[in-house]
Design an enzyme around this catalytic site. Structure first.
Site, PDB file in Angstrom:
ATOM      1  N   PRO A   1     -17.796 -12.185  22.149  1.00  0.00           N
ATOM      2  CG  PRO A   1     -15.659 -11.525  21.536  1.00  0.00           C
ATOM      3  CD  PRO A   1     -16.727 -11.267  22.529  1.00  0.00           C
TER       4      PRO A   1
ATOM      5  N   GLY B   1     -16.483 -18.080  23.518  1.00  0.00           N
ATOM      6  CA  GLY B   1     -15.387 -18.558  24.363  1.00  0.00           C
ATOM      7  C   GLY B   1     -14.835 -17.558  25.346  1.00  0.00           C
TER       8      GLY B   1
ATOM      9  N   GLY C   1     -16.401 -16.747  28.186  1.00  0.00           N
ATOM     10  CA  GLY C   1     -16.813 -17.061  29.551  1.00  0.00           C
ATOM     11  C   GLY C   1     -18.243 -16.687  29.888  1.00  0.00           C
TER      12      GLY C   1
ATOM     13  CG  HIS D   1       7.175 -15.185   2.623  1.00  0.00           C
ATOM     14  ND1 HIS D   1       6.351 -14.839   1.577  1.00  0.00           N
ATOM     15  CD2 HIS D   1       6.454 -14.948   3.749  1.00  0.00           C
ATOM     16  CE1 HIS D   1       5.196 -14.414   2.052  1.00  0.00           C
ATOM     17  NE2 HIS D   1       5.223 -14.480   3.376  1.00  0.00           N
ATOM     18  CD  GLU D   2       7.165 -16.688   7.296  1.00  0.00           C
ATOM     19  OE1 GLU D   2       6.956 -15.695   8.019  1.00  0.00           O
ATOM     20  OE2 GLU D   2       6.287 -17.211   6.590  1.00  0.00           O
TER      21      GLU D   2
ATOM     22  CG  HIS E   1       6.512 -11.336   6.753  1.00  0.00           C
ATOM     23  ND1 HIS E   1       5.659 -10.427   6.196  1.00  0.00           N
ATOM     24  CD2 HIS E   1       6.102 -12.553   6.306  1.00  0.00           C
ATOM     25  CE1 HIS E   1       4.774 -11.071   5.440  1.00  0.00           C
ATOM     26  NE2 HIS E   1       5.025 -12.369   5.484  1.00  0.00           N
TER      27      HIS E   1
HETATM   28  P1  ADP Z   1     -18.973 -18.700  25.976  1.00  0.00           P
HETATM   29  O1  ADP Z   1     -20.204 -19.153  26.663  1.00  0.00           O
HETATM   30  O2  ADP Z   1     -18.676 -17.241  26.150  1.00  0.00           O
HETATM   31  O3  ADP Z   1     -18.871 -19.106  24.540  1.00  0.00           O
HETATM   32  P2  ADP Z   1     -17.755 -20.417  27.881  1.00  0.00           P
HETATM   33  O4  ADP Z   1     -18.208 -19.751  29.101  1.00  0.00           O
HETATM   34  O5  ADP Z   1     -18.476 -21.652  27.482  1.00  0.00           O
HETATM   35  O6  ADP Z   1     -17.727 -19.414  26.669  1.00  0.00           O
HETATM   36  O7  ADP Z   1     -16.200 -20.739  28.024  1.00  0.00           O
HETATM   37  C1  ADP Z   1     -15.629 -21.871  27.495  1.00  0.00           C
HETATM   38  C2  ADP Z   1     -14.434 -22.294  28.320  1.00  0.00           C
HETATM   39  O8  ADP Z   1     -13.392 -21.342  28.212  1.00  0.00           O
HETATM   40  C3  ADP Z   1     -14.741 -22.382  29.778  1.00  0.00           C
HETATM   41  O9  ADP Z   1     -15.147 -23.662  30.123  1.00  0.00           O
HETATM   42  C4  ADP Z   1     -13.421 -22.031  30.440  1.00  0.00           C
HETATM   43  O10 ADP Z   1     -12.621 -23.172  30.588  1.00  0.00           O
HETATM   44  C5  ADP Z   1     -12.758 -21.127  29.452  1.00  0.00           C
HETATM   45  N1  ADP Z   1     -12.919 -19.701  29.799  1.00  0.00           N
HETATM   46  C6  ADP Z   1     -13.505 -18.766  29.021  1.00  0.00           C
HETATM   47  N2  ADP Z   1     -13.473 -17.563  29.600  1.00  0.00           N
HETATM   48  C7  ADP Z   1     -12.874 -17.724  30.785  1.00  0.00           C
HETATM   49  C8  ADP Z   1     -12.542 -16.832  31.856  1.00  0.00           C
HETATM   50  N3  ADP Z   1     -12.828 -15.511  31.810  1.00  0.00           N
HETATM   51  N4  ADP Z   1     -11.910 -17.338  32.921  1.00  0.00           N
HETATM   52  C9  ADP Z   1     -11.601 -18.642  32.992  1.00  0.00           C
HETATM   53  N5  ADP Z   1     -11.884 -19.534  32.018  1.00  0.00           N
HETATM   54  C10 ADP Z   1     -12.504 -19.096  30.911  1.00  0.00           C
HETATM   55 ZN    ZN Z   2       3.888 -13.900   4.791  1.00  0.00          ZN
END
Ligand code: ADP
Ligand code: ZN
Length: 626
Positions: A211, A213, A215, A432-433, A436
């Site tokens: 997914p 973000g 790394g 509501h909350e 839940h």
């Molecule tokens: P992707 O390429 O998988 O979309 P990135 O490598 O560009 O994600 O990650 C974006 C940012 O999120 C990085 O610059 C870092 O700051 C943070 N990050 C994501 N995964 C990690 C991880 N496993 N450890 C440390 N920082 C992470």
């Molecule tokens: Zn709700």
């Protein structure tokens, strides 16, 4: 991106100034100097009779006779003046001139040689065009990666090579399996002989799948800097250009340069933009992409892995990749880079908190628990938000509170402090909350309530109940699924029981509940009617997950009915729970209305008080009856 463009532009400012100056100089010459050479300063026109008179009176001292005009210079009282007159038929002209001893000489300055003027105008025009072309090729086409009209397909060196920002494996937290798989590549780049001696071929490429973000880019950079080799990075979308053929040229370029710099790493982000499955249908639309992909495939084939170039690519939609890319000899290694688990999240929080001045007793585990499903990028963002919050409140250290608050900021947006909500609506939201929360608390096996709040957020949430599991869960049992749905219907149930109304505030709950119920039927085989049959397939698992049903219309109808039944049962269960605990519902809701935010502990305390009260009341009832 835009910053880069800006820099590109700045780089060419001297060039542009130079060209403008050149054009300016050229025009100064053309407009100011040339007329000086060609045009006579002050020439008076005069009629022929006056000319003859002037000759007769001896004023004229030079004439220049041309086909249609006569130019002459006259001297009156020591002052020389140039004249021109139309030539008339005058057979006696020569006699007159000879009589008065007038010299025949050049009066007007010579006209510019037609050939010279032709040269000036032609070369001037050409010069201007070349200058314009040059500017265009420098400024506009450079943005497209140096494949301008003048250097089509030539090297566009600098744009690919990137700094790894000194990122090492230790900066990438919680991706132990991926790191292990990649460390073999590092070793290979360090010491290729060890592998080639035994005759082994190393994978040419590895595909980082996961997914957004998590790394992937970070890992690729870490491999390059661990191996101390150059890092060529380009995004798949940068290959796809407006003009057919440019993308392929860029691929050629990239590989040529990489080979020169080997050993090195090529990193292609978002490879799915060029590596999508090629389809036979449709014309031209995807020509450019296909040519680019074909070029990439042939480069990877023509590439000896022993040359020491390792290609890493990242994608979050592996199922859409062309099978040709995935066959052995190309991206034959597939390295999953999944969302971090609890330990991973703790590690990532710690890595990012390292750079931040903070209090000593921060409980990262607590924060990590509340962030199941968050990516590394989310967590990095949370730490930063936490630090920002500390600064905003004038403190010089980040605290646990900051971090917890920033979790909510990242998940739900900032608090909307000045939102105007009517008291009646506020009441409905509170009930509501608490609905839940109460339903969750009264069921066995539900995740404990962590926080309830009715402070609206910028994401549009008017309030929410946070539940945090005590331990990381990897499986969802049928009971968990049903528990979840019952909890989700709790909010609406409270609205119905207390206010006898249904609000739009439950739309998100409805969506989630339906999704779970549908998955129970079509993917998890949790219902007796359908059993162990896959009725739906997932695509794009890493990007929210779209799914498509694979069944007859009749079955679809039955699925809808089954889903309906699961949710109806859950809804009834939630209503039942709330009716049984209606006093607690009122009391806690009123308390929440006053406090706006209560913690899980406060909630449980209040609930316990009510349960005890209730017990004593029922005991009293029994005693009275006795
Ligand atoms: P992707 O390429 O998988 O979309 P990135 O490598 O560009 O994600 O990650 C974006 C940012 O999120 C990085 O610059 C870092 O700051 C943070 N990050 C994501 N995964 C990690 C991880 N496993 N450890 C440390 N920082 C992470
Ligand atoms: Zn709700």
């Amino acid at each position: 991106m835009s910053k880069k463009d800006n820099n590109n532009f700045k780089k060419y400012i001297p060039t542009i100034l130079y060209v403008i100056l050149a054009i300016f100089i050229f025009y100064t010459i053309a407009i100011v100097l040339i007329p000086r050479i060609t045009k006579e300063e002050d020439i008076k026109e005069i009629d022929y009779v006056s000319f003859v008179n002037m000759v007769n009176s001896g004023e004229v001292n030079k004439v220049e006779v041309k086909d249609k005009t006569i130019a002459f210079e006259a001297e009156e009282k020591g002052e020389k003046t140039k004249y021109v007159t139309n030539r008339m038929y005058d057979p006696n002209l020569v006699d007159r001139l000879v009589n008065k001893n007038v010299k025949s000489a050049q009066v007007l300055k010579p006209e510019l040689n037609p050939f010279v003027s032709f040269l000036i105008s032609t070369f001037g025009t050409i010069f201007i065009f070349v200058a314009a072309w040059w500017i265009l090729s420098k400024v506009v086409f450079n943005k497209m990666g140096d494949v301008g009209p003048m250097n089509f397909g030539k090297s566009g060196a600098k744009i690919y090579v990137e700094s790894t920002d000194g990122i090492k494996f230790e900066n990438v937290a919680g991706q132990e399996e991926a790191k292990e798989a990649l460390s073999e590549l590092v070793d290979f780049l360090h010491n290729p002989k060890k592998y080639t001696k035994i005759g082994a071929k190393l994978p040419k490429g590895a595909l980082l799948v996961g997914p957004p973000g998590t790394g992937k880019t970070l890992l690729a950079k870490a491999v390059a800097s661990e191996a101390e080799v150059p890092f060529f990075s380009i995004s798949g979308s940068a290959f796809v250009e407006m003009f057919v053929g440019l993308g392929a040229a860029k691929v050629r370029d990239l590989f040529k340069q990489a080979e020169e710099k080997a050993p090195c790493i090529i990193f292609i982000d978002e490879i799915d933009t060029i590596g999508k499955k090629r389809d036979g249908v449709g014309i031209s639309g995807n020509d450019e992409r296909e040519q680019t992909l074909n070029q990439l495939l042939s480069e990877m084939d023509g590439f000896d892995a022993r040359a020491g170039v390792v290609i890493l690519a990242a994608t979050n939609r592996p199922d859409s990749l062309d099978p040709a890319l995935l066959r052995p000899g190309r991206f034959d290694r597939r390295i999953p880079v999944e969302l971090p688990d609890l330990a991973g999240r703790i590690a990532i929080l710690k890595v990012h908190a390292k750079k931040i001045t903070k209090e000593e007793n921060i409980d990262y585990e607590q924060v990590a628990r509340a962030t199941a499903g968050a990516s590394g990028a989310d967590l990095a963002n949370m730490v930063n938000e936490g630090a920002l919050r500390a600064v905003r409140e004038g403190r010089d250290k980040m605290s646990q509170r900051d971090l917890e608050e920033s979790v909510e900021v990242v998940l739900a947006g900032y608090e909307k402090k000045n939102a105007v909500i009517s008291p009646r609506e506020k009441r409905i939201i509170a009930y509501h909350e608490v609905g839940h929360a109460l339903v969750a608390a009264k069921q066995k096996g539900s995740a404990p309530v962590h926080k309830i709040t009715i402070i609206p957020r910028t994401s549009g949430a008017l309030g929410y109940t946070m539940q945090v599991d005590e331990e990381e869960k990897f499986l969802m049992s049928k009971e968990d699924a049903i528990n979840n749905i019952v909890t989700l219907t709790g909010g609406r149930s409270a609205e119905e029981i207390i206010f006898n109304t249904r609000t739009s505030g439950a739309s998100n709950d409805i969506e989630k509940a339906t999704k779970i119920a549908k998955a129970m039927v079509t993917r998890f085989g949790m219902t007796d009617e359908f059993g162990f049959v896959a009725l739906e397939s997932m695509t794009n698992a890493y990007l929210g997950g779209d799914s498509s049903l694979q069944c007859s219309p009749q079955t679809q109808y039955e699925i809808d009915e089954a889903v309906q039944k699961i949710i109806d049962d859950a809804h009834n269960e939630a209503r039942k729970i709330l009716r049984e605990n209606i006093k607690a519902l009122h009391a806690i809701s009123e308390y929440l209305l006053r406090q706006e935010t209560i913690t899980g502990e406060q909630f449980m305390d209040l609930l316990k008080q009510y349960e005890e009260n209730q017990e004593t009341e029922t005991q009293k009832d029994i005693e009275i009856e006795n």
